[in-house]
Scaffold this motif. Structure first.
Motif, PDB file in Angstrom:
ATOM      1  N   ASP A 654       0.823  -1.213   0.000  1.00 52.92           N
ATOM      2  CA  ASP A 654       0.000   0.000   0.000  1.00 52.92           C
ATOM      3  C   ASP A 654       0.856   1.262   0.000  1.00 52.92           C
ATOM      4  O   ASP A 654       2.077   1.210   0.206  1.00 52.92           O
ATOM      5  N   ASP A 655       0.227   2.410  -0.245  1.00 54.25           N
ATOM      6  CA  ASP A 655       0.953   3.674  -0.380  1.00 54.25           C
ATOM      7  C   ASP A 655       1.739   4.031   0.868  1.00 54.25           C
ATOM      8  O   ASP A 655       2.833   4.603   0.796  1.00 54.25           O
ATOM      9  N   ALA A 656       1.181   3.702   2.029  1.00 54.98           N
ATOM     10  CA  ALA A 656       1.840   4.056   3.297  1.00 54.98           C
ATOM     11  C   ALA A 656       2.966   3.095   3.644  1.00 54.98           C
ATOM     12  O   ALA A 656       3.676   3.319   4.631  1.00 54.98           O
ATOM     13  N   GLN A 657       3.139   2.050   2.850  1.00 56.82           N
ATOM     14  CA  GLN A 657       4.137   1.005   3.104  1.00 56.82           C
ATOM     15  C   GLN A 657       3.955   0.401   4.501  1.00 56.82           C
ATOM     16  O   GLN A 657       4.913   0.038   5.176  1.00 56.82           O
ATOM     17  N   SER A 658       2.687   0.283   4.886  1.00 57.84           N
ATOM     18  CA  SER A 658       2.363  -0.278   6.194  1.00 57.84           C
ATOM     19  C   SER A 658       1.689  -1.642   6.089  1.00 57.84           C
ATOM     20  O   SER A 658       1.584  -2.361   7.085  1.00 57.84           O
TER      21      SER A 658
END
Length: 740
Positions: A654-658
């Motif tokens: 995901d975009d948040a790299q979470s």
């Protein structure tokens, strides 16, 4: 005595200085007009054009962007590969005749019969749409004939993507014939060029090839008319100097946004530069351009990466989701389809049971497939009824509306299959409108899947096709989804409507788009699948009107791993429809895990599932809903290529790299095959901690991996993790979440 200008009173010595300055300025401007540099730049890349002293526009650079724009002008002098006798090898849009000795981008015959064309620079401008998107247009004109071409380069800065097309305008007193009318003309310089492209057929789509380009022309094309990419899709990649890998090498991805015949010419010229010409296939398609008429070509979309195929893929996916695919940043409906459960043999009670099974399974929608229509010639097989879009009264005595109500009663949505571009000879439509059918007079009809193609160049046929869709939705406003099929190619190409038969292939696609534009004007948000007997119609020209596409009629999960892998280079997961079916010998878990790498659907008889299989399927739907957003909108990292290894591995981040989802599948039955070494992950934050958990386990089984193990992003991308794929664990899905 002092001389003065009578009107201004300016002293002569000042006038001399002003005159000198003016002459200097004019000389500078003249020089600049002869050596204009036109950089077309995105965040990281550049295509640079230069106007020569003869006003011809050439490409002097393609690749990674320079920090200092002024330095582009030095590049041509650095190449010592020999003489270009014609002076047009690097033309931005190569015209036939006159000085050209290589494959042209445009070829015309003027009103007076002259077959030459020279396109010289007139002007250019840049229009900014927003902070991310801008379009450079370059006007070129023939110095003798009143004929011009405008080249357009639309740059998506953050995505490093360019759409290129041309607008060809005839201002002569009579018609000009276009023999070739490409969308784009690129010019690349490297020591070697490696072409990646695809071939296939029904149930064998997206078979990859990679080859070194040598002197001469390699042509990729289609002449099929409708299912234009059944044998070969309108996409390719070119690696510079050496074959690019996922993380290394320079590579160009290209795809034509056109749902019809296409042609790519890849020519290694005498100076070892690569000329790429992309556009509509001119095969049997000479186009008469009337006075004051403009021909706009479809966009050719491309991206470049000097960091390998993975980055190029993420560029293309990001652009597709945000800028091209309908509702690309939204969500998708999971579904149960009846096709492989019933084929043509169904009635209201059977469908009602399947609608109840849809609720039981837990998916969003029931999709009614082929066979629901026609009465005089009932649609009980693919041999009759196509074109007669009235509910079959024996199968559906209470109509579609009854099924919509049943779906609503069960808390699910209702979708339906259509194939409005086609007709069976055994149909009322064929009997009433034989002039609407594409076919040659005095030739026997040649059928494909027992059907023929309707002539979408005809406005009456366009009205009919729109009317089929509109009537279904008007009479049944609860219909929530269309599966739009297209099973036939064009044989015996001939239109009873068109006066110029060479316009048919072009006008058919334009007619198709006109219907879709009209449909989207009235129904802007209705989800719709682009289906074509499998992956025979997948392109970004059509996908701006559709939310997704059907990858292949081949739903064997082992085959799908390879197909979905190859499609992933150009098309994001949110656009790929994947169904769990009874194809293949793999267990339900394997089939479901594979289908989760996109939009999940089922095409099974739910009532025949055993207790544990049903429980697994229900839990799998819930599990999929928990991570589908990451798959649909996340960045893709291909980790282990099934074409070269015993197993496949890829992940979405995901975009948040979470949060990330990692899919792993065994693709070999050799003894001891599996993941013998750790797999290095991608796209994570090195300094973050991540928890690894195996998900989507079959009831009664346990993971062999350490439960909720935590590792740093640095460790996972440097050392990796072994998913423990083997014959007993042929499919493994890992959930990777930030540990806080």
């Amino acid at each position: 005595m002092k001389l003065r200008f009578a009107s201004s009173g300016v002293p002569v010595w000042k006038a001399k200085n002003l005159l000198l300055a003016l002459l200097t300025l004019l000389a500078t401007n003249v020089f600049a007009q002869k050596n204009i540099i036109i950089p077309i730049e995105s965040k990281d890349n550049a295509l640079v054009l230069q106007v020569g002293e003869d006003k011809r526009v050439g490409i002097i650079y393609f690749g990674k962007k320079l920090q200092n724009t002024a330095e582009y002008q030095h590049i041509p002098g650095m190449y010592k590969r020999g003489d270009d006798y014609s002076g047009v090898l690097n033309a931005a849009y190569t015209s036939a005749g006159s000085r050209n000795l290589v494959e042209p981008a445009i070829q015309v015959t003027h009103a007076d019969g002259n077959t030459s064309l020279a396109l010289l620079y007139v002007s250019h401008q840049v229009q900014k749409e927003n902070d991310n998107v801008s379009t450079t247009s370059i006007l070129l004109k023939d110095p003798v004939y009143n004929f011009d071409v405008t080249l357009y380069y639309k740059v998506y800065n953050k995505e490093n993507v360019v759409e290129q097309w041309s607008a060809i305008r005839n201002n002569e007193k009579d018609s000009v014939t276009l023999h070739k009318y490409a969308s784009a003309n690129l010019y690349l310089s490297a020591e070697d060029y490696w072409l990646g492209h695809y071939h296939g057929d029904w149930a064998k789509e997206m078979q990859p090839e990679e080859e070194r380009l040598t002197a001469g022309i390699k042509v990729l094309d289609s002449k099929l008319g409708t299912r234009a990419n059944l044998y070969q899709p309108p996409t390719f990649m070119v690696s510079l100097d050496k074959p690019a890998t996922e993380e290394e090498g320079s590579v160009l991805y290209g795809s034509l946004e056109w749902t019809g015949n296409f042609k790519f010419d890849l020519e290694v010229d005498p100076l070892n530069n690569l000329r790429i010409i992309a556009g509509i296939n001119p095969f049997a398609s000479d186009y008469a351009l009337a006075p004051a008429q403009e021909f706009k070509t479809p966009p050719f979309v491309y991206t470049f990466s000097d960091k390998g195929k993975g980055e190029a893929t993420r560029n293309m996916h990001s652009w597709a989701r945000k800028c091209k695919i309908l509702n690309g940043t939204g969500s998708r409906l999971t579904l149960l389809n009846n096709w492989e459960a019933t084929y043509f043999d169904f009635n209201e009670p059977k469908l009602t049971e399947l609608i109840e099974a849809t609720k039981k399974l837990g998916v969003d929608m029931f999709l009614l497939d082929d066979g629901w229509f026609a009465n005089k010639y009932p649609r009980n097989s693919d041999r009759a009824g196509l074109g007669d879009w009235q509910e079959n009264v024996k199968k559906l005595p209470h109509g579609i509306g009854y099924l919509v109500k049943q779906a609503k009663k069960n808390g699910v949505k209702f979708g339906i299959w259509v194939e409005p571009e086609m007709v069976n000879p055994k149909s009322e439509l064929y009997e009433q409108h034989p002039d609407w059918v594409i076919r040659q007079p005095n030739r026997p009809e040649h059928l494909y899947r027992n059907q023929l193609v309707l002539d979408l160049s005809n406005p009456e046929v366009q009205d009919h096709v729109f009317g089929v869709l509109d009537r279904i939705l008007t009479e049944n406003p609860g219909v929530a989804f269309f599966k739009w099929d297209c099973n036939a190619v064009i044989y015996n190409a001939n239109s009873a409507y068109l006066s110029k038969q060479s316009h048919l292939y072009v006008e058919y696609v334009r007619g198709f788009y006109k219907v879709l534009e009209r449909f989207r004007a009235k129904y802007p948000n209705l989800p719709m699948m682009l289906c074509s007997g499998g992956g025979g119609r997948v392109d970004y020209g059509a996908l701006q009107y559709f939310t997704e596409f059907w990858v292949s009629d081949n739903t064997d999960p082992l085959e799908r791993i390879f197909m979905q892998w190859e499609y992933s280079y150009f098309f994001p997961a949110i656009a790929q429809d994947n169904h769990v079916t009874d194809w293949g010998k793999q267990p339900l878990k394997f089939r479901t895990d594979v289908a989760m790498m996109g939009k999940l659907g089922f095409d099974i008889v739910v009532s025949k599932l055993g207790k544990e299989d049903l429980k697994f399927a229900q839990d799998a739907v819930d599990t999929y809903e928990s991570f589908s957003d990451v798959v649909w909108h996340g960045d893709l990292f291909r980790l282990v290529n099934p074409q070269k290894n015993d197993f496949a591995s890829l992940m979405y981040v995901d975009d948040a790299q979470s949060k990330a989802i990692m899919f792993n599948y065994l693709v070999s039955n050799r003894y001891g095959a599996g993941s013998l070494s750790p797999v290095k992950l991608g796209g994570l934050k090195p300094d973050k901690k991540y928890r690894i958990k195996e998900i989507n386990l079959y009831p009664g089984t346990k993971s062999t991996l350490a439960n909720d193990a935590v590792y740093s992003g640095n460790y996972l991308m440097t050392i990796g993790i072994n998913p423990d794929v083997n014959a007993r664990r042929a499919s493994v899905i890992l959930e990777i979440t930030e540990a806080k």
